[in-house]
Write an enzyme that holds these catalytic residues in place. Structure first.
Site, short mmCIF file in Angstrom:
data_model
loop_
_atom_site.label_atom_id
_atom_site.label_comp_id
_atom_site.label_asym_id
_atom_site.label_seq_id
_atom_site.Cartn_x
_atom_site.Cartn_y
_atom_site.Cartn_z
N ASP A 29 1.56 1.21 9.20
CA ASP A 29 1.20 0.43 10.40
C ASP A 29 2.29 0.49 11.47
OD1 ASP A 29 -1.04 -0.35 8.92
OD2 ASP A 29 0.02 -2.09 8.11
N GLY A 65 6.09 -7.47 3.89
CA GLY A 65 5.96 -8.38 2.76
C GLY A 65 7.06 -8.16 1.72
N ARG A 89 -0.07 -5.34 -4.35
CA ARG A 89 0.31 -6.51 -3.55
C ARG A 89 0.41 -7.71 -4.48
NH1 ARG A 89 -0.28 -4.22 1.16
NH2 ARG A 89 -2.03 -2.84 1.58
N TYR A 90 1.46 -8.50 -4.30
CA TYR A 90 1.68 -9.62 -5.20
C TYR A 90 2.56 -10.64 -4.49
CZ TYR A 90 2.59 -11.99 -9.66
OH TYR A 90 2.67 -12.89 -10.68
N GLY A 98 7.01 -2.64 2.83
CA GLY A 98 6.82 -3.05 4.21
C GLY A 98 7.33 -4.46 4.45
N GLY A 100 0.84 -1.20 0.00
CA GLY A 100 0.00 0.00 0.00
C GLY A 100 0.87 1.24 0.00
#
Lengths: 370, 370
Positions: A131, A102, A72-73, A100, A11
Site C-alpha cells: 500500500d 500493524g 494478521r493477529y 507493515g 499480507g
C-alpha cells in the site's frame, strides 16, 4: 552466541522472502524463526533456523508468500506478556519482524511492555507493504512490485476493453491500497495516449459523489466509446453506505466499491459495466515483480542485520532517496515511534493533480524503461 | 488484384494480433480490415489496410486486445445479407476471420447465405480461443497463454494463502473456460508437492453437489490447515440456481460460482473464505503470454494467407500434433462445417482422472521448463 528471532507478518508481498534472505545471509547470530507471525510468537511457535531452512529461504527468495508464515493477529496486553515470556524462555533478546504499520506498532508495544516488566529486548523492523502507507521512508519494499502489476494489468485490461467496446463499454477495476491512493495511481504508468486506459482514477484521498462519477463516466463514454476506470478499495461514495466485506481480528477487509460503481453505471446510465477486483496477484505475482524492488528488499534485510549488530533498538530500516535524476538511495534507521505515530501516508495532492510528476518518482522503482 | 477482407471477433487473447500480423505479412492481395467484428461487417465499417495500419499491427503483434476491434455480435438473417452486400459493394470475394466457435459458425452461415444469393465468397477461419473449446484442432492459439496465466496466478495466490493460513483458510479461484474445463485444469501445472495449491479443481464436465464440495473442503482444511480451490466459471452446483451475470446479445456472461461456493463455506463450515475471479488478465496478460503460443498464432495467420491463395473455402486452419515426445505440429485446413457441427470439446475424462497426463500434453504449449 547472541540469540535472535525473526518473523514475517501481515499480507505477504512478492519480495517479503527476499528481505528474509538478506537478513539471514548477513546476520551473525543464533537465529530463530517465528512461524505464522505474532500468533506464532504468542504460542511459542519458534524454531531454530537450520541450514535446511536457510536453503529453503534462499530457494524462495523470489517466490511470493511468506516462508515463515505471516498472517494478521492483534495481540492483547496479556498476549504481549506471553510473547515476551516465550522469548525469555529461549533467552532471545532481539526480535526482528518484516511487516507493515500493524507490525511496526506491535514491535513498539512489545518493546514498551518489555521495558515495563524489565526484560531487555532489542526490536528492529523491516518495512514491507504493497500500500506504501508506511511513514518515515521514501517507499517500502513490496510496493513497487505491486505497482508494476497494477500498471501492467490495467493497461492490458483496457486494451482488451477497447477491442470489445461494441459489446461492453465500462470496466471498473479495483486496486488494493487500503486508505491511500499510491497503488491505484500507479495504474496509469504505462498510458501513452489519451485513448489508452485508465481514463479515470479515483483515490481515497478525494471525495467521490455518485453524481460526479456518473457525469464523468458518461462524458468519457461519449468521448472514447468505452471507459476504463480504476478505483482504490479505500474509496467510499459520498452518502452511500461503505462496503465492508468482513471484519477479521479487528481488521476491516475492504473491497466492493467497484461493484457499487458498476451497479450505478448499469442502473443510471443503462450501460453494461463489469467490475473487476485485481485481487491477490497484486501482492503475489512473481512474474510482475520489479527487479529494483527485489534488490531493495534484499538490502533492507541486510541493513536490519547490521542494525542488530550495532545494538540499536526501536527502529525501522528506511529507504532515503538521495537523487531523483539518476535514482539513488541510502538506507537508514528511523524511530519506530515516529513511524507508528505519524499520520497515515496519503498520496500527496500535487501527485494527484499531476500524475506525470508521480510517475517520474515511481518509474525507477518499478523498472519500466519507457 | 484480388480483394480480401479480414476481421477479428469474440473476446481477444494475448496473441490474436499475432495471427493478424502473420496473415498480413504473408498475403498477396488488396487487403481490407473489418473493424469491430461482425457488427462492423454489417455496418460497412471496412477500411483499406494501408502501410500505416500494417505498421501499427506489427507494433501490436505481442500486445493484448484486438487491433481491428472485435466484440460479440449475433447476426440475424437480414444482417447476413447486409454483410454480404457490404462485401459486394467493395468487390471483396474473400473473407477471413480470427475467432472462436461463434465466429466459425458465422463464417459458415455467411458462406451458405452467399451461395443462396449467388455471390461468390471464399471464407477462411483462423482459430482463437482461451477456452480451447474449438473442435478439429489439437488446440487453438490464445489458450496456451491463458493457461500459463492461470497456472502462474493460482500458484502465487496459493503461496500467499499458505502464508496467511492463520487469518484465512479458504480461497476459491474462478477461471474462464465457459463449458469446458481445460483452463481450470491448467491451474495445477506448477504444483510440485501435495501441500501446494490448488488442492481441488472443479470442472464443468463433472457433477458438483454442495454436500461433496463441503466435505472435501473440510477434509482438505483438516489436512493442510488451508485450502486453495479452483472452479471453472461453467460449473453449476447441483440443485442450486446457476449464476448468470447478464445476457448480452444472446450470450450468457458467466461468472459467480466462486461467490456461491465461498458463501457455502462461510455458512456451513464457519470459515472465512475469499472468492476471486481471475478476470480479464487470463486472456489479456502480455507478461504471461507463452512464446510457443505466439509462434503458433503467427503461423496459423500465415497458413490462412496460403489457403486464401490456394482458393480453398469453408475451412479453418487447424493445428495437428505430430509428435508428443518432442512436441511437433503441422498446420492443415479442416472443414468449417465439421468444426461447427462437432460436439463441444470437453476436457476428456482420462485427463480429469490423471491430470499429470494432461500436463504432459499441455507443458510444451505453455513453455514452462520444469
Amino acid at each position: 552466541m547472541r540469540k535472535i528471532a525473526i518473523g514475517q507478518a501481515g499480507g505477504p508481498t512478492a519480495v517479503i522472502n527476499t528481505s528474509l534472505a538478506g537478513f539471514l545471509d548477513t546476520v551473525q547470530a543464533d537465529v530463530y524463526g517465528v512461524l505464522d507471525g505474532f500468533q506464532g510468537l504468542v504460542e511459542g511457535n519458534i524454531v531454530k533456523i537450520t541450514e535446511d531452512i536457510k536453503r529453503k529461504v534462499d530457494q524462495h527468495r523470489d517466490v511470493p508468500g511468506a516462508c515463515l508464515g505471516a498472517g494478521r493477529y492483534q495481540m492483547s496486553d496479556d498476549q504481549k506478556v506471553k510473547a515476551l515470556r516465550q522469548l525469555q524462555e529461549r533467552d532471545i533478546h532481539t526480535l526482528v519482524f518484516i511487516g507493515g504499520d500493524g507490525t511496526m506498532s506491535a514491535l513498539c508495544q512489545l518493546s514498551q511492555t518489555a521495558h515495563y516488566i524489565g526484560y531487555e529486548l532489542q526490536v528492529v523492523g523491516i518495512p514491507k507493504t504493497v500500500d506504501n502507507d508506511l511513514a518515515e521512508t521514501d517507499h517500502s519494499p513490496g510496493f513497487a512490485s505491486a505497482a508494476r502489476y497494477v500498471a501492467l494489468a490495467v493497461r492490458d485490461i483496457s486494451k482488451d476493453l477497447e477491442a470489445m467496446r461494441n459489446f461492453e463499454q465500462v470496466r471498473i477495476i479495483e486496486t488494493m491500497g487500503r486508505n491511500v491512493g499510491w497503488l491505484a495511481a500507479a495504474s496509469g504508468l504505462l498510458k501513452n495516449h489519451e485513448t489508452d486506459g485508465p481514463h479515470a482514477i479515483y483515490f481515497p484521498e478525494q471525495v467521490l459523489t455518485a453524481e460526479n462519477f456518473l457525469k464523468n463516466t458518461n462524458d468519457l463514454v461519449q468521448k472514447f466509446g468505452f471507459v476504463s476506470i480504476v478505483v482504490s478499495e479505500g474509496v467510499t461514495i459520498q452518502e452511500r453506505p461503505s462496503v465492508e466485506k468482513a471484519i477479521v481480528n479487528g481488521r476491516k477487509v475492504l473491497g466492493g466499491v467497484s461493484t457499487q460503481l458498476a451497479q450505478l453505471v448499469h442502473d443510471e446510465l443503462g450501460l453494461m459495466a463489469r467490475d473487476e477486483l485485481l485481487g491477490m496477484n497484486q501482492r503475489a505475482s512473481q512474474l510482475a515483480s520489479s527487479s529494483q524492488d527485489r534488490r531493495e528488499a534484499y538490502d533492507v534485510g541486510k541493513k536490519a542485520a547490521l542494525l542488530v549488530e550495532e545494538g540499536i533498538s526501536k527502529v525501522m530500516v528506511a529507504i532515503n532517496r538521495t537523487s531523483q535524476t539518476d535514482y539513488q538511495y541510502r538506507l537508514s534507521a528511523v524511530s519506530l515511534e515516529k513511524v507508528v505515530g505519524g499520520a497515515e501516508r496519503h498520496l500527496p495532492n500535487h501527485y494527484i493533480k499531476d500524475l506525470d510528476q508521480y510517475y517520474q518518482w515511481l518509474r525507477p522503482l518499478v523498472g519500466f524503461d519507457l
